[in-house]
Design a protein around this motif. Structure first.
Motif, short mmCIF file in Angstrom:
data_model
loop_
_atom_site.label_atom_id
_atom_site.label_comp_id
_atom_site.label_asym_id
_atom_site.label_seq_id
_atom_site.Cartn_x
_atom_site.Cartn_y
_atom_site.Cartn_z
N GLY A 164 2.02 34.73 20.72
CA GLY A 164 1.27 35.90 20.33
C GLY A 164 1.88 36.77 19.29
N LEU A 165 2.79 36.25 18.13
CA LEU A 165 3.28 36.94 17.23
C LEU A 165 2.43 36.95 16.13
CD1 LEU A 165 7.02 35.52 17.61
CD2 LEU A 165 5.72 37.67 18.78
N VAL A 166 1.17 36.25 15.83
CA VAL A 166 0.59 36.34 14.64
C VAL A 166 -1.05 36.40 15.16
CG1 VAL A 166 2.02 35.00 13.29
CG2 VAL A 166 0.39 33.81 14.68
N GLU A 167 -1.74 36.80 14.14
CA GLU A 167 -3.16 36.81 14.58
C GLU A 167 -3.83 35.46 14.35
OE1 GLU A 167 -4.60 39.94 15.31
OE2 GLU A 167 -3.18 41.02 14.44
N LEU A 168 -4.82 35.43 15.24
CA LEU A 168 -5.53 34.05 15.22
C LEU A 168 -6.82 33.68 14.30
CD1 LEU A 168 -5.71 33.51 19.08
CD2 LEU A 168 -3.72 32.69 17.60
N THR A 169 -6.69 34.88 13.53
CA THR A 169 -7.84 34.74 12.35
C THR A 169 -7.13 34.70 11.04
OG1 THR A 169 -7.95 37.36 12.40
CG2 THR A 169 -9.63 35.94 13.69
N GLY A 170 -7.60 34.19 9.87
CA GLY A 170 -7.05 34.38 8.68
C GLY A 170 -5.97 33.20 8.41
N ILE A 171 -5.82 32.08 9.33
CA ILE A 171 -4.63 31.31 9.11
C ILE A 171 -4.96 30.30 7.97
CG2 ILE A 171 -3.39 29.48 10.17
CD1 ILE A 171 -3.67 30.77 12.99
N ILE A 172 -3.81 30.05 7.17
CA ILE A 172 -4.35 29.12 6.10
C ILE A 172 -2.96 28.00 6.05
CG2 ILE A 172 -4.23 28.92 3.64
CD1 ILE A 172 -5.44 31.91 3.30
N ALA A 173 -3.69 27.04 5.89
CA ALA A 173 -2.87 25.62 5.70
C ALA A 173 -2.84 25.10 4.39
CB ALA A 173 -2.79 24.72 7.09
N ASP A 174 -1.93 25.22 3.59
CA ASP A 174 -2.12 24.91 2.24
C ASP A 174 -1.04 23.52 2.26
OD1 ASP A 174 -2.57 24.73 -0.53
OD2 ASP A 174 -0.36 25.85 -0.97
N LEU A 248 0.85 38.50 10.47
CA LEU A 248 1.92 39.00 11.55
C LEU A 248 1.32 40.05 12.39
CD1 LEU A 248 5.38 39.22 9.41
CD2 LEU A 248 4.81 37.52 11.32
N LYS A 249 1.53 40.21 13.69
CA LYS A 249 1.05 41.49 14.36
C LYS A 249 2.08 42.62 14.13
CE LYS A 249 -1.64 39.10 17.99
NZ LYS A 249 -1.76 38.94 19.75
N PRO A 250 1.69 43.85 14.12
CA PRO A 250 2.23 45.10 14.00
C PRO A 250 3.65 44.98 14.46
CG PRO A 250 -0.21 45.55 14.16
CD PRO A 250 0.36 44.26 14.56
N GLY A 251 4.77 45.04 13.95
CA GLY A 251 6.15 45.32 14.25
C GLY A 251 6.81 44.10 14.49
N VAL A 252 6.45 42.88 14.15
CA VAL A 252 7.04 41.66 14.61
C VAL A 252 7.85 41.31 13.26
CG1 VAL A 252 6.53 39.14 14.47
CG2 VAL A 252 5.08 40.49 15.87
N THR A 253 9.23 40.86 13.42
CA THR A 253 10.29 40.91 12.78
C THR A 253 10.56 39.29 12.58
OG1 THR A 253 12.01 41.02 14.10
CG2 THR A 253 11.18 43.17 13.12
N GLU A 254 11.18 38.92 11.45
CA GLU A 254 11.59 37.51 11.06
C GLU A 254 12.46 37.13 12.15
OE1 GLU A 254 13.74 34.90 7.56
OE2 GLU A 254 12.32 36.67 6.98
N GLU A 255 13.27 38.18 12.69
CA GLU A 255 14.35 37.93 13.65
C GLU A 255 13.44 37.52 15.09
OE1 GLU A 255 14.51 40.26 11.69
OE2 GLU A 255 16.34 39.60 10.53
N GLN A 256 12.68 38.25 15.28
CA GLN A 256 11.83 37.79 16.56
C GLN A 256 11.00 36.28 16.21
OE1 GLN A 256 9.49 41.68 16.51
NE2 GLN A 256 9.42 41.18 18.41
N LEU A 257 10.60 36.20 15.06
CA LEU A 257 10.15 34.63 14.95
C LEU A 257 11.21 33.71 15.12
CD1 LEU A 257 7.85 35.61 11.85
CD2 LEU A 257 7.03 34.67 13.92
N ARG A 258 12.24 33.84 14.54
CA ARG A 258 13.22 32.98 14.54
C ARG A 258 13.75 32.55 15.94
NH1 ARG A 258 16.23 29.79 11.40
NH2 ARG A 258 14.84 30.39 9.21
#
Length: 344
Positions: A164-174, A248-258
């Motif tokens: 739940g760290l990112v929004e489910l809309t606007g995802i792009i796969a390039d 990213l959802k508000p407040g989510v950091t790269e450290e949380q992601l990792r």
């Protein structure tokens, strides 16, 4: 020894399956087939296999009769009847095509044409992306083996979506692919003068892998996910590079992601989460079953940038199929697949 057979052994994915199975410690390549080269030795089609696999291409029925597990490396629309035959004979069937990948028949009809010949058989199929659905694969006898883009994109995004760290809309796969992803049969776009020194997008917002990517990420999220998917063709033989963007959802950091990515992939032998600042590179996964993943954030725009790299012929096709075979038969998941990529 597991008796393994390959239907469609003279295509790129089929030939790669042969390469991997010849070196497998617990499987024996028992029979191969090819419609185009029936009666010819595989080494006549691929001279690199001379003296290593001079096996003659036979018919599909003989492969099914002789083998415990059958790999079908065929275009979509050709596997359903074979799967039925294998089911009736109690054989394991691993389909590298698209016939069993989509769960919704209407969606399959929309993107591939045709329909489900045996709906009950489709319900028995397990989607073979072990890192996300391993528990559904073990003990099954019918596996829908994901393709290249449909492996690279979910592995890049799944931990962030699942937690739940990112929004489910606007995802792009390039995404960018080597030309082997187009298959062995040549076309205008894969003709050397057209491909060499060229780089272009294709099937923009209209690629058949789109619903499959969305299906996987929807399962991971527990809610509907839509993805803007844009593939590109690189003038190279092998490799997939998937650069994926999510808000990213508000407040989510790269450290949380990792932290969540480290937890998700800590015990996955084929996913390598790269150190901070290091970019995944297709060169570093050539001929291997590894998926390298890089994580970046853009705080100015509030974006996750997750990049994955795989060899489209191995983790994106034949290697993943062997990984699924290992799970089906309860042997070491890494058996026959721990080859290292070349350093240069």
């Amino acid at each position: 020894m597991i008796k393994a057979g390959v239907i469609g052994a003279t295509g790129y994915a089929g030939a790669e399956l042969v390469r991997l199975l010849l070196a497998h410690p617990e499987a024996e390549l028992t029979a191969i087939s090819s419609v185009s080269f029936t009666g010819q030795a595989l080494s006549e089609v691929y001279p690199a296999y001379f003296g290593q696999c001079d096996m003659t291409c036979t018919n599909q029925e003989e492969v099914i009769e002789k083998c415990d597990v059958i790999f079908a490396a065929l275009p979509h629309g050709l596997s359903q009847e074979l799967a039925q035959q294998c089911h009736e004979k109690g054989r394991a069937f691993i389909d590298l095509g698209a016939d069993f990948r989509l769960e919704d028949e209407a969606e399959y009809t929309e993107w591939y044409g045709g329909g489900f010949q045996n709906k009950e058989l489709h319900e028995q199929a397990a989607y073979g992306l072990p890192e996300l659905f391993r528990k559904n694969i073990v003990g099954k006898k019918l596996i829908a083996n994901p393709g290249c883009y449909t492996t690279a994109v979910p592995l890049a995004l799944a931990p962030a979506i699942q937690n739940g760290l990112v929004e489910l809309t606007g995802i792009i796969a390039d995404c960018k692919s080597g030309v082997t992803g187009s298959g062995r049969k040549p076309s205008q776009t894969t003709h050397y003068p057209e491909l060499n020194e060229s780089f272009s997008a294709y099937k923009v917002a209209n690629h058949r892998h789109t619903p499959e990517i969305e299906q996987t990420l929807t399962h991971v999220a527990g809610d509907k996910v839509h993805v803007t998917f844009v593939p590109h063709l690189l003038p190279i033989n092998r490799g997939i590079l998937a650069t994926c963007y999510a808000t990213l959802k508000p407040g989510v950091t790269e450290e949380q992601l990792r932290e969540v990515y480290e937890k998700a992939y800590a015990n996955e032998p084929f996913v390598r989460l790269l150190p901070k600042g290091m970019c995944a590179d297709i060169k570093n996964v050539h001929y291997s079953n590894f998926c390298d993943v890089s994580l970046f954030t853009d705080p100015r725009c509030g974006q996750l940038i997750a990049i994955s790299a795989i060899d489209n012929m191995v983790k994106g096709a034949a290697g993943q199929a062997v990984q699924n075979m290992n799970l089906i038969f309860g042997i070491q998941e890494t058996a026959g697949l721990m080859m290292m990529p070349p350093a240069f």
